[in-house]
Scaffold this active site. Structure first.
Site, PDB file in Angstrom:
ATOM      1  N   CYS A 154       0.842  -1.194   0.000  1.00  0.00           N
ATOM      2  CA  CYS A 154       0.000   0.000   0.000  1.00  0.00           C
ATOM      3  C   CYS A 154       0.877   1.245   0.000  1.00  0.00           C
ATOM      4  O   CYS A 154       1.820   1.345   0.799  1.00  0.00           O
ATOM      5  CB  CYS A 154      -0.911  -0.013   1.218  1.00  0.00           C
ATOM      6  SG  CYS A 154      -1.875   1.503   1.419  1.00  0.00           S
TER       7      CYS A 154
ATOM      8  N   ASP B 282       0.194  -6.269   0.141  1.00  0.00           N
ATOM      9  CA  ASP B 282      -0.984  -6.715  -0.603  1.00  0.00           C
ATOM     10  C   ASP B 282      -0.593  -7.975  -1.363  1.00  0.00           C
ATOM     11  O   ASP B 282       0.292  -7.934  -2.216  1.00  0.00           O
ATOM     12  CB  ASP B 282      -1.461  -5.636  -1.580  1.00  0.00           C
ATOM     13  CG  ASP B 282      -1.977  -4.394  -0.872  1.00  0.00           C
ATOM     14  OD1 ASP B 282      -2.699  -4.540   0.124  1.00  0.00           O
ATOM     15  OD2 ASP B 282      -1.647  -3.276  -1.318  1.00  0.00           O
TER      16      ASP B 282
END
Length: 279
Positions: A186, A193
């Site tokens: 992120c 992620d």
């Protein structure tokens, strides 16, 4: 994507109170343009596609105050001016928890109107209320040849398009390649992620080991899911020049939402609905 290209008031990385009742004002738009300019994607887009969000924690009250639960699928067109910040999306969906709606259809219409206004393009909304519908699509790995078994040395952990290569003297090939080793981070919180990526192409045969090294090179990259899919598409087009290309990334959920962007050359068929075991 740099922090400077994000809205100053972004909710990501901040401690906020969850709204107790319907509140569309918490939704925040992130313009796609800044990240695309960094990738040199100016003018007409070289791809079509969509960002497919799945919500697993949607609930509201019926007119008599009884809770209703459902799953939802949202489809944001890739040519929308804005994507929707994920934390604000979660806050918005949770704002319906203690809100009475006349019917599921009324809620669906409200969701579509609010999200379309933020994206500045029509957003598709599907609600799955029945148990059978909520179980679909069935858990399965993305179809295609998984290249993760390849025994390779890796020393690049930030995007390196120069790693991509076609086989020497390669003839035209058409194949679907899959990896579960996609990871990015992120841009605001730095949280990882995790995802799988499916690449279907027609063109000069891509060297599988080179492609796997390239996918792994996103491991320390900071970028939103949608932007990573577009960067992979851009790099494959630039380095391998396929006549047909579709990149489909399936990221694991966070806060009850998973994001599944896909980008394909004009005329490419959308990927079949899918949900990987990690989702």
């Amino acid at each position: 994507m740099s922090h400077s290209s994000l809205p100053a008031a972004t909710l990501l990385g901040q401690t906020v109170s969850y709204p107790e009742h319907y509140d569309p004002s918490v939704l925040q738009a992130i313009p796609r343009l800044a990240a695309r300019q960094v990738l040199g994607l100016t003018g007409p887009l070289p791809f079509q596609g969509a960002d497919i969000w799945r919500a697993y924690e949607l609930s509201w009250l019926n007119p008599r105050g009884k809770p209703v639960v459902a799953m939802a699928t949202f489809t944001l067109p890739a040519d929308s001016p804005n994507l929707i910040e994920s934390k604000s999306f979660k806050l918005y969906l949770n704002s319906h928890n203690q809100t009475r709606h006349a019917s599921a259809d009324a809620l669906r219409a409200q969701l579509a109107a609010d999200l379309s206004e933020v994206a500045q393009a029509p957003v598709g909304v599907e609600l799955q209320l029945e148990a059978a519908a909520m179980a679909a699509p069935a858990l399965a790995e993305l179809p295609g040849l998984c290249i993760d078994h390849l025994d390779i040395d890796v020393d690049h952990y930030s995007p390196a398009p120069g790693l991509l290569a076609c086989l020497p003297g390669a003839s035209t090939a058409e194949e679907t390649l899959v990896s579960r080793l996609l990871r990015s981070n992120c841009p605001v919180t730095g949280q990882p992620d995790w995802g799988s990526v499916q690449i279907h192409y027609r063109g000069p045969a891509i060297e599988h080991a080179a492609l796997l090294r390239y996918i792994i090179s996103f491991r320390t990259h900071t970028g939103f899911h949608e932007q990573c899919a577009e960067q992979i598409f851009r790099d494959l087009m630039a380095r391998c020049a396929p006549s047909l290309l579709r990149v489909h990334a399936c990221y694991t959920r966070r806060g009850g939402l998973d994001i599944n962007p896909w980008r394909g050359t004009p005329g490419t068929r959308a990927p079949a609905p899918s949900r990987t075991p990690r989702q």
